[in-house]
Design a protein around this motif. Structure first.
Motif, PDB file in Angstrom:
ATOM      1  N   THR A  77       4.011 -19.591  22.184  1.00  0.00           N
ATOM      2  CA  THR A  77       4.856 -20.764  21.982  1.00  0.00           C
ATOM      3  C   THR A  77       6.060 -20.686  22.894  1.00  0.00           C
ATOM      4  O   THR A  77       6.522 -19.613  23.258  1.00  0.00           O
ATOM      5  N   TRP A  78       6.557 -21.876  23.280  1.00  0.00           N
ATOM      6  CA  TRP A  78       7.807 -21.914  24.033  1.00  0.00           C
ATOM      7  C   TRP A  78       8.998 -22.102  23.093  1.00  0.00           C
ATOM      8  O   TRP A  78      10.151 -22.052  23.536  1.00  0.00           O
ATOM      9  N   ILE A  79       8.723 -22.297  21.784  1.00  0.00           N
ATOM     10  CA  ILE A  79       9.820 -22.483  20.826  1.00  0.00           C
ATOM     11  C   ILE A  79      10.282 -21.099  20.379  1.00  0.00           C
ATOM     12  O   ILE A  79       9.988 -20.634  19.273  1.00  0.00           O
ATOM     13  N   VAL A  80      10.979 -20.432  21.277  1.00  0.00           N
ATOM     14  CA  VAL A  80      11.501 -19.098  20.994  1.00  0.00           C
ATOM     15  C   VAL A  80      12.643 -19.229  19.993  1.00  0.00           C
ATOM     16  O   VAL A  80      13.158 -20.328  19.759  1.00  0.00           O
ATOM     17  N   PRO A  81      13.055 -18.135  19.339  1.00  0.00           N
ATOM     18  CA  PRO A  81      14.114 -18.233  18.324  1.00  0.00           C
ATOM     19  C   PRO A  81      15.377 -18.933  18.807  1.00  0.00           C
ATOM     20  O   PRO A  81      15.991 -19.710  18.064  1.00  0.00           O
ATOM     21  N   GLU A  82      15.774 -18.705  20.059  1.00  0.00           N
ATOM     22  CA  GLU A  82      16.981 -19.346  20.576  1.00  0.00           C
ATOM     23  C   GLU A  82      16.807 -20.868  20.670  1.00  0.00           C
ATOM     24  O   GLU A  82      17.735 -21.633  20.418  1.00  0.00           O
ATOM     25  N   MET A  83      15.604 -21.311  21.037  1.00  0.00           N
ATOM     26  CA  MET A  83      15.327 -22.743  21.094  1.00  0.00           C
ATOM     27  C   MET A  83      15.369 -23.341  19.695  1.00  0.00           C
ATOM     28  O   MET A  83      15.916 -24.432  19.475  1.00  0.00           O
ATOM     29  N   LYS A  84      14.780 -22.648  18.757  1.00  0.00           N
ATOM     30  CA  LYS A  84      14.776 -23.133  17.376  1.00  0.00           C
ATOM     31  C   LYS A  84      16.207 -23.316  16.867  1.00  0.00           C
ATOM     32  O   LYS A  84      16.540 -24.368  16.290  1.00  0.00           O
ATOM     33  N   GLU A  85      17.042 -22.329  17.074  1.00  0.00           N
ATOM     34  CA  GLU A  85      18.430 -22.421  16.621  1.00  0.00           C
ATOM     35  C   GLU A  85      19.165 -23.556  17.326  1.00  0.00           C
ATOM     36  O   GLU A  85      19.981 -24.253  16.720  1.00  0.00           O
ATOM     37  N   ALA A  86      18.868 -23.750  18.604  1.00  0.00           N
ATOM     38  CA  ALA A  86      19.538 -24.802  19.369  1.00  0.00           C
ATOM     39  C   ALA A  86      19.201 -26.181  18.820  1.00  0.00           C
ATOM     40  O   ALA A  86      20.087 -27.046  18.675  1.00  0.00           O
TER      41      ALA A  86
ATOM     42  N   MET B 164      11.228 -39.067   7.232  1.00  0.00           N
ATOM     43  CA  MET B 164      12.004 -38.654   8.406  1.00  0.00           C
ATOM     44  C   MET B 164      13.184 -37.800   7.972  1.00  0.00           C
ATOM     45  O   MET B 164      13.837 -38.098   6.952  1.00  0.00           O
ATOM     46  N   ASP B 165      13.447 -36.780   8.742  1.00  0.00           N
ATOM     47  CA  ASP B 165      14.624 -35.917   8.548  1.00  0.00           C
ATOM     48  C   ASP B 165      14.719 -35.330   7.145  1.00  0.00           C
ATOM     49  O   ASP B 165      15.815 -35.101   6.632  1.00  0.00           O
ATOM     50  N   ARG B 166      13.574 -35.090   6.529  1.00  0.00           N
ATOM     51  CA  ARG B 166      13.564 -34.457   5.208  1.00  0.00           C
ATOM     52  C   ARG B 166      13.289 -32.958   5.298  1.00  0.00           C
ATOM     53  O   ARG B 166      13.578 -32.226   4.347  1.00  0.00           O
ATOM     54  N   ALA B 167      12.707 -32.507   6.398  1.00  0.00           N
ATOM     55  CA  ALA B 167      12.316 -31.086   6.487  1.00  0.00           C
ATOM     56  C   ALA B 167      12.326 -30.637   7.945  1.00  0.00           C
ATOM     57  O   ALA B 167      11.338 -30.089   8.445  1.00  0.00           O
ATOM     58  N   PHE B 168      13.444 -30.850   8.626  1.00  0.00           N
ATOM     59  CA  PHE B 168      13.506 -30.541  10.061  1.00  0.00           C
ATOM     60  C   PHE B 168      13.217 -29.070  10.329  1.00  0.00           C
ATOM     61  O   PHE B 168      12.424 -28.738  11.220  1.00  0.00           O
ATOM     62  N   ALA B 169      13.850 -28.174   9.585  1.00  0.00           N
ATOM     63  CA  ALA B 169      13.672 -26.738   9.838  1.00  0.00           C
ATOM     64  C   ALA B 169      12.219 -26.322   9.657  1.00  0.00           C
ATOM     65  O   ALA B 169      11.677 -25.528  10.443  1.00  0.00           O
ATOM     66  N   GLU B 170      11.572 -26.872   8.630  1.00  0.00           N
ATOM     67  CA  GLU B 170      10.169 -26.536   8.390  1.00  0.00           C
ATOM     68  C   GLU B 170       9.282 -27.076   9.499  1.00  0.00           C
ATOM     69  O   GLU B 170       8.335 -26.412   9.943  1.00  0.00           O
ATOM     70  N   VAL B 171       9.576 -28.279   9.975  1.00  0.00           N
ATOM     71  CA  VAL B 171       8.776 -28.875  11.046  1.00  0.00           C
ATOM     72  C   VAL B 171       8.850 -28.030  12.313  1.00  0.00           C
ATOM     73  O   VAL B 171       7.817 -27.696  12.918  1.00  0.00           O
ATOM     74  N   ILE B 172      10.041 -27.665  12.727  1.00  0.00           N
ATOM     75  CA  ILE B 172      10.157 -26.903  13.969  1.00  0.00           C
ATOM     76  C   ILE B 172       9.536 -25.513  13.809  1.00  0.00           C
ATOM     77  O   ILE B 172       8.933 -24.979  14.750  1.00  0.00           O
ATOM     78  N   SER B 173       9.607 -24.943  12.625  1.00  0.00           N
ATOM     79  CA  SER B 173       8.968 -23.647  12.396  1.00  0.00           C
ATOM     80  C   SER B 173       7.454 -23.766  12.513  1.00  0.00           C
ATOM     81  O   SER B 173       6.798 -22.914  13.126  1.00  0.00           O
ATOM     82  N   HIS B 174       6.884 -24.821  11.942  1.00  0.00           N
ATOM     83  CA  HIS B 174       5.442 -25.034  12.045  1.00  0.00           C
ATOM     84  C   HIS B 174       5.031 -25.323  13.490  1.00  0.00           C
ATOM     85  O   HIS B 174       3.966 -24.879  13.937  1.00  0.00           O
ATOM     86  N   CYS B 175       5.840 -26.088  14.202  1.00  0.00           N
ATOM     87  CA  CYS B 175       5.537 -26.368  15.609  1.00  0.00           C
ATOM     88  C   CYS B 175       5.456 -25.075  16.413  1.00  0.00           C
ATOM     89  O   CYS B 175       4.683 -24.973  17.370  1.00  0.00           O
ATOM     90  N   ALA B 176       6.249 -24.092  16.020  1.00  0.00           N
ATOM     91  CA  ALA B 176       6.274 -22.820  16.745  1.00  0.00           C
ATOM     92  C   ALA B 176       5.113 -21.905  16.370  1.00  0.00           C
ATOM     93  O   ALA B 176       4.754 -21.019  17.154  1.00  0.00           O
ATOM     94  N   THR B 177       4.504 -22.129  15.202  1.00  0.00           N
ATOM     95  CA  THR B 177       3.536 -21.151  14.714  1.00  0.00           C
ATOM     96  C   THR B 177       2.116 -21.683  14.528  1.00  0.00           C
ATOM     97  O   THR B 177       1.165 -20.891  14.570  1.00  0.00           O
ATOM     98  N   VAL B 178       1.948 -22.985  14.292  1.00  0.00           N
ATOM     99  CA  VAL B 178       0.602 -23.519  14.066  1.00  0.00           C
ATOM    100  C   VAL B 178      -0.155 -23.545  15.388  1.00  0.00           C
ATOM    101  O   VAL B 178       0.327 -24.117  16.371  1.00  0.00           O
ATOM    102  N   PRO B 179      -1.340 -22.938  15.470  1.00  0.00           N
ATOM    103  CA  PRO B 179      -2.110 -22.916  16.726  1.00  0.00           C
ATOM    104  C   PRO B 179      -2.458 -24.323  17.199  1.00  0.00           C
ATOM    105  O   PRO B 179      -2.700 -25.231  16.400  1.00  0.00           O
ATOM    106  N   ARG B 180      -2.478 -24.504  18.543  1.00  0.00           N
ATOM    107  CA  ARG B 180      -2.845 -25.779  19.139  1.00  0.00           C
ATOM    108  C   ARG B 180      -4.003 -25.550  20.103  1.00  0.00           C
ATOM    109  O   ARG B 180      -3.796 -25.290  21.283  1.00  0.00           O
ATOM    110  N   GLY B 181      -5.217 -25.635  19.583  1.00  0.00           N
ATOM    111  CA  GLY B 181      -6.395 -25.527  20.441  1.00  0.00           C
ATOM    112  C   GLY B 181      -6.427 -24.219  21.208  1.00  0.00           C
ATOM    113  O   GLY B 181      -6.316 -23.129  20.642  1.00  0.00           O
ATOM    114  N   GLU B 182      -6.513 -24.339  22.541  1.00  0.00           N
ATOM    115  CA  GLU B 182      -6.640 -23.168  23.392  1.00  0.00           C
ATOM    116  C   GLU B 182      -5.284 -22.600  23.818  1.00  0.00           C
ATOM    117  O   GLU B 182      -5.215 -21.580  24.487  1.00  0.00           O
TER     118      GLU B 182
END
Length: 231
Positions: free
Chosen positions: A110-119, A88-106
């Motif tokens: 992504t809704w994780i726009v750069p402003e959301m990521k920074e927030a 837990m909490d070892r790689a937060f920045a990497e996790v949110i970056s992957h959430c924004a870029t790894v495809p999810r099925g169909e």
């Protein structure tokens, strides 16, 4: 219901004023104080690239009570054999970056726009946003992140690059939250994936009541890395 337009003033209309689809307001900002206020009122941001900031409070609301977690036989086997190392909490920045870029099925985009990521990175630095990571050796293969206030956890997104990696993260998160006395995990909107874990729809009124109760407890803020490790 009208759609409210926010200003620089740190305030939201009551969530009960949301439209039928759950949309409450637009604009405002994604500062830490506004995000904390939003979550404490049962409101969250969700919008796509090119759109203004949109704020939602859907009815019904999907929640998972930790004690009602359902884990199927296949996933229990994966957990038992320790297929992944979980932190837990070892790689937060990497996790949110992957959430924004790894495809999810169909799903597209992504809704994780750069402003959301920074927030959410700012929320993490302040000790309110947390990540769970699944590792295969030194490779980050799955994860999720969300926001913690009082004894409520608000799930945001997850990703998986190997079979069951994000599911393992989710189960370990729920087990951790149950041990720490959390009342619920807010899953926001209904998906079959989360229903299979035992999540259930409740009315917005009930959610807001349970949220108020969860917020009477002290925040479990700061890094969860060592707390999780000790368990």
């Amino acid at each position: 219901m009208p759609l409210f337009q926010l200003s620089e003033q740190l305030t939201f209309p009551p969530p009960e004023f949301s439209r039928e689809d759950g949309l409450l307001a637009l604009d405002g900002d994604l500062t830490v104080p506004r995000l904390i206020l939003a979550y404490s009122m049962g409101i969250f941001p969700w919008y796509s690239p090119g759109e203004p900031i949109l704020w939602w409070s859907p009815d019904p609301r999907l929640v998972l009570y930790p004690e009602k977690l359902v884990v199927n036989r296949s996933l229990r086997k994966t957990l038992k054999r320790g297929a992944y190392r979980v932190t837990m909490d070892r790689a937060f920045a990497e996790v949110i970056s992957h959430c924004a870029t790894v495809p999810r099925g169909e799903e597209e985009g992504t809704w994780i726009v750069p402003e959301m990521k920074e927030a959410y990175l700012a929320l993490h630095k302040e000790g309110y946003a947390h990540s769970v990571e699944a590792w295969d050796g030194d490779d980050l293969v799955g994860g999720l992140y969300g926001v913690s206030l009082g004894r409520g956890f608000f799930g945001e997104s997850m990703f998986s690059r190997k079979s069951d990696a994000s599911k393992v993260c989710f189960v370990r998160l729920v087990q951790f939250l149950q041990a720490e006395g959390f009342r619920f995990i807010d899953c926001q909107v209904t998906t079959d994936h989360l229903l299979r874990f035992g999540a259930e729809e409740i009315s917005r009124d009930r959610f807001l009541t349970e949220l108020d109760e969860a917020l009477t407890a002290e925040d479990l803020s700061g890094s969860w890395a060592e707390i999780f490790h000790e368990r």
